[in-house]
Motif scaffolding. Structure first.
Motif, PDB file in Angstrom:
ATOM      1  N   LEU A 542      42.513  32.454  36.844  1.00 35.65           N
ATOM      2  CA  LEU A 542      41.239  32.311  37.536  1.00 35.65           C
ATOM      3  C   LEU A 542      40.322  31.298  36.878  1.00 35.65           C
ATOM      4  O   LEU A 542      39.509  30.679  37.552  1.00 35.65           O
ATOM      5  N   ALA A 546      39.134  29.198  39.822  1.00 33.99           N
ATOM      6  CA  ALA A 546      37.783  29.235  40.383  1.00 33.99           C
ATOM      7  C   ALA A 546      37.124  27.856  40.326  1.00 33.99           C
ATOM      8  O   ALA A 546      36.356  27.496  41.227  1.00 33.99           O
ATOM      9  N   MET A 582      44.608  34.482  45.218  1.00 30.70           N
ATOM     10  CA  MET A 582      44.168  34.943  43.900  1.00 30.70           C
ATOM     11  C   MET A 582      43.589  36.344  43.944  1.00 30.70           C
ATOM     12  O   MET A 582      43.828  37.149  43.039  1.00 30.70           O
ATOM     13  N   TYR A 592      40.875  39.455  36.495  1.00 26.97           N
ATOM     14  CA  TYR A 592      41.932  38.585  37.000  1.00 26.97           C
ATOM     15  C   TYR A 592      42.890  38.197  35.870  1.00 26.97           C
ATOM     16  O   TYR A 592      42.468  37.777  34.800  1.00 26.97           O
ATOM     17  N   LEU A 650      35.121  34.180  45.733  1.00 28.13           N
ATOM     18  CA  LEU A 650      36.090  35.271  45.657  1.00 28.13           C
ATOM     19  C   LEU A 650      35.442  36.531  46.206  1.00 28.13           C
ATOM     20  O   LEU A 650      34.240  36.559  46.513  1.00 28.13           O
TER      21      LEU A 650
END
Length: 868
Positions: A542, A546, A582, A592, A650
């Motif tokens: 992540l 991200a 994800m 994560y 997310l």
């Protein structure tokens, strides 16, 4: 004689005070952006003279000090150095006490107060009939880069007479001409002190001493000038001390100053290559009054060297300097001819600049922000003025990652470090926009490969070659795309967007090359990802993921703005696919995971994605991976999305649970039993967030190198994320504030300098993310593209709230007040710059159009009523 100064240091704001043992490590850097600094120490000493083009921790010219002499109505005389008691660790050395001024009488009590850029030491002694304060500052006016880039320390000695009779007072500034040494190398040779006096543009008479050298070539790094000056009328100067040995020169000065409150001229000794100059200001402090004595220390050292001084590639592990021409210069020296010119040009402006600097600081200190946030945000601005940052004569803004004691740390305006900080774009947008042009125009190839470090000088063939071949960092590259979007939004500058867009587009598409980060174009980075942990991650995680989602979302908005809807649609497709994957596959119910996917061979990795010396050795079983760890900054891309007003990347529930998990698993109170194989920035009974924890016991045998460390820039990432999500979950708001309180408790002046949050070096750039706490708590977002001014909703139990706002070019305060009708009245005060809002929006409440849209200037307040 009354003071020409509008403010004495006693009137300056103070967020935090340091006394007793908590003064020991305090050293507040004072200087302009890119000029170097001299630090005001916790007891009132001037230390860390870092003005000669490089860091110089621990360097103090000997002698250099200020002193005060008083004579009351009875004729009683007292003399003290303007310093408090020596810190305990300075008492012992091979020749006794080690402080430069150890033998001088000093004040019995001292308390350091600060609200950066203003620092003040309050000094008390029963033998001194005055209350004395020593203040130091340098102009800091967001949006005004040149005014905030002056190479000087403005000193103010406040003398308050609480008695019933006048007191005569003299203030002395003693300084050796140290030109020729930078604190590590060099020796003064044939240095010359000259008396100077001149009339400034506003009619002030400036008196002082000018320091120069005849012993250096004009291209030497240490060649330059220094000046000390004052606009006060009753001034005596001395260009050199006597040549008496065994401390006789100091004794002779002290005796003369004590007896007369002045100094007498003396001819320079030709054999003294580093003469000591003295300037003394005499005044009388009436009963019940305060006199402020202003003194200015200014400097001018034009010969800054390239990132690779003395033939050593600092931050690259060695290697010859192939650039040939190491002098790259300083922007500030192009505006002044020498240090005396600095003093002459600055003197007419200092009063106004002090007012403007105070106005900015007051937007923070008089706001309803928690004190720990005020402190973290303001104190970390000092990094911008340390030797971490500099500007070259072409105006370009550059930054090391931080500084070692005598050299920069990790060259090149490193993208994966500078991605985190939020101070420059929101206070000095001009510098941030310049940095984006450098990243994309100078650091990015036509195919989208972005070097995560930029070599200098830019026009040298060797530098161009290195910039074209240096590795790309996954987080650095994606973060720069988010920053390009941020600068476009904050400025509303469509020319900037169109100039950058071809390279921004290419930088994003570079992720899709064969063997690249997302070669299969599924919105997930599976490839070899060099990153800010100084290694490569293999497989989806992540932290990189991200960043990628944020870059995709930002790019989709920019693509639509430049008329490329197909590319925007592809970005949106990839972002949605990556988010779904994800959230479904990396989310483990608490946070994560990193799914490690080793490459089959190094041949499958695209060229330029691996650092040649920092990552895994075996592609089949790579070490230095995160794995199942709970990473403190795994949500950095989400934090930057919030800063940019891009919303959640997310599942919001997953994001909030992750932040709770970081607080639960990574926070440690007490490190007595903590093992850390690398650097220690925390210890003993302190509290902090670990870089990573392994609550499920699945730690790789060799995890990424910094897993057991603590570093404030990463802690701020978690804290700012918690504060953003705290709007929906108040417990996260409290967690975020607790993280910031824990950081600032460690930087308490006793163990660490409150103005030096270190990582890989002093004054580390990443910690300037602290300004993001203000953005998160206030919900501030400005779009110069749409004219929408957004703030967060005040607490339901609150009737009014006042916050600071700043968009990099303008700043002021925003006030919310509940109205009798049930709505909220928003008042936006513009203190600097211009603002052109069309709509004011309270997130989660409502919005309203501005009655008279258009640009408004400083001194204007916009009022808007917003119904629920």
């Amino acid at each position: 004689m009354t003071s020409p100064c509008p403010h004495g240091p006693h009137s300056w704001p103070s967020i935090r005070a340091y006394d007793g043992p908590h003064r020991a490590r305090v050293a507040m850097p004072v200087g302009g952006i890119g000029t170097g600094t001299v630090s005001l120490g916790g007891r009132g000493d001037l230390r860390d003279w870092e003005i000669i083009n490089r860091p110089a921790k621990g360097f103090t010219p000997r002698p250099s000090f200020l002193a005060v002499r008083t004579r009351d109505a009875t004729g009683s005389i007292a003399v003290r150095a303007l310093e408090g008691p020596l810190d305990d660790h300075l008492y012992e050395g091979p020749l006794g006490a080690t402080a430069p001024t150890h033998g001088l009488p000093r004040f019995r009590e001292a308390t350091f107060h600060a609200a950066y850029p203003f620092g003040r030491v309050d000094l008390q002694d029963t033998d001194i009939p005055l209350h004395v304060s020593l203040g130091a500052w340098n102009p800091l006016v967001p949006g005004a880069v040149e005014e905030s880039s002056l190479p000087l320390v403005a000193l103010k000695v406040g003398l308050t007479n609480p008695g019933a009779t006048p007191v005569d007072a003299s203030v002395a500034f003693v300084l050796r001409n140290f030109i020729g040494t930078n604190g590590e190398t060099g020796t003064p040779n044939r240095n010359v002190n000259e008396f100077r006096s001149g009339t400034t543009a506003d009619g002030q008479t400036l008196t002082g001493v000018f320091f120069r050298t005849d012993g250096l070539d004009s291209t030497d790094e240490c060649w330059g000038t220094v000046a000390i000056s004052t606009p006060m009328p009753d001034v005596t100067t001395r260009l050199a001390w006597s040549n008496a040995g065994w401390g006789g020169a100091l004794l002779e000065f002290w005796d003369t100053f004590t007896a007369t409150g002045h100094v007498t001229p003396v001819d320079a000794n030709p054999s003294d290559h580093a003469p000591v100059a003295t300037i003394v200001v005499a005044t009388t402090v009436p009963a019940g009054s305060t006199i402020t004595v202003p003194l200015t220390l200014s400097w001018h050292f034009p010969n800054r060297l390239s990132w690779t001084p003395d033939g050593i590639a600092v931050g690259l592990g060695g290697g010859a300097n192939a650039f040939g021409l190491p002098v790259i210069g300083n922007e500030y020296t192009s505006r002044f001819s020498d240090a005396w010119d600095v003093a002459m040009q600055a003197a007419p402006c200092l009063d106004a600049l002090e007012n403007r600097s105070l106005a900015f600081v007051h937007t923070v200190t008089r706001s309803d922000l928690p004190p720990e946030v005020q402190e973290a945000a303001l104190f970390n601005i000092s990094t911008l003025r340390s030797q971490t940052c500099f500007r070259t004569p072409d105006g370009n803004f550059w930054g090391w990652e931080g500084t070692f004691d005598h050299a920069g740390s990790c060259y090149g305006s490193c993208t994966h470090v500078w991605n985190y900080e939020q101070t420059v774009p929101f206070l000095f947008g001009q510098l941030a926009r310049n940095a984006r042009r450098l990243e994309f125009i100078e650091g990015t190839r036509d195919d989208g490969h972005m070097a995560f470090r930029i070599a200098l000088p830019l026009d040298h063939p060797a530098a161009r070659e290195r910039n074209a071949s240096y590795p790309a960092a996954a987080d650095g590259q994606m973060g720069c795309i988010l920053k390009a979007y941020r600068e476009w939004q904050l400025s509303g500058d469509d020319v900037l967007l169109h100039d950058l867009w071809p390279r921004v587009r290419a930088a994003l598409a570079y992720a899709w090359i064969p063997g690249g980060w997302d070669a299969d174009r599924d919105g997930v980075m599976e490839g070899t990802q060099h990153n800010t942990m100084d290694v490569e991650y293999f497989g989806p995680n992540l932290q990189m993921g991200a960043w990628y989602l944020g870059a995709l979302r930002a790019a989709s908005h920019m693509a639509r703005a430049v008329g490329e809807p197909d590319f925007a649609a592809e970005c949106t497709r990839l972002e949605e696919a990556g988010r779904v994957w994800m959230d479904a596959h990396l989310w483990n119910g608490e946070y994560y995971d990193h799914e490690i996917r080793p490459p089959a061979t190094w041949d499958t990795v695209a060229p330029g994605l691996r650092h040649p010396s920092m990552g895994a050795r075996d592609p089949n079983s790579p070490e230095w991976q995160l794995g199942a760890g709970c990473l403190v900054d795994q949500l950095i891309g989400q934090v930057l999305a919030h800063v940019n007003g891009l919303g959640h990347l997310l599942d919001p529930g997953h994001v909030r649970t992750t932040l709770h998990s970081i607080a639960r698993h990574n926070r440690r109170s007490g490190f007595h039993d903590h093992f850390n194989p690398m650097r220690s920035y925390v210890g003993g009974d302190e509290t902090a967030l670990l870089m990573a924890s392994y609550p499920r016991g699945e730690r790789p045998a060799l995890p990424f190198p910094y897993y057991a460390e603590v570093m404030t820039g990463f802690e701020y990432t978690a804290a700012v994320g918690m504060l953003y999500e705290g709007r929906a979950d108040s417990s996260l708001r409290e967690e975020g504030l607790r993280v910031i309180r824990d950081i600032r408790a460690r930087y308490d002046g006793k163990r660490r300098n409150p103005f030096d949050e270190a990582e890989c070096g002093h004054h580390y750039a990443r910690a300037m993310l602290a300004w993001g706490a203000i953005l998160a708590l206030t919900g501030f977002h400005w779009s110069g593209v749409t004219g929408v001014f957004t703030i967060g909703t005040m607490d339901e139990t609150t009737e009014t709230v006042t916050w600071p706002w700043s968009n990099g070019d303008a700043w002021g305060t925003v006030h919310q007040r509940r109205s009798e009708s049930g709505g909220i009245t928003v008042s936006i005060a513009v203190a600097h710059g211009t603002l052109a809002p069309s709509t004011v929006r309270i997130e989660g409440w409502g919005s309203a159009s501005v009655t008279h849209p258009g640009a408004v200037r400083a001194g204007t307040t916009i009022h808007v009523d917003i119904a629920p």
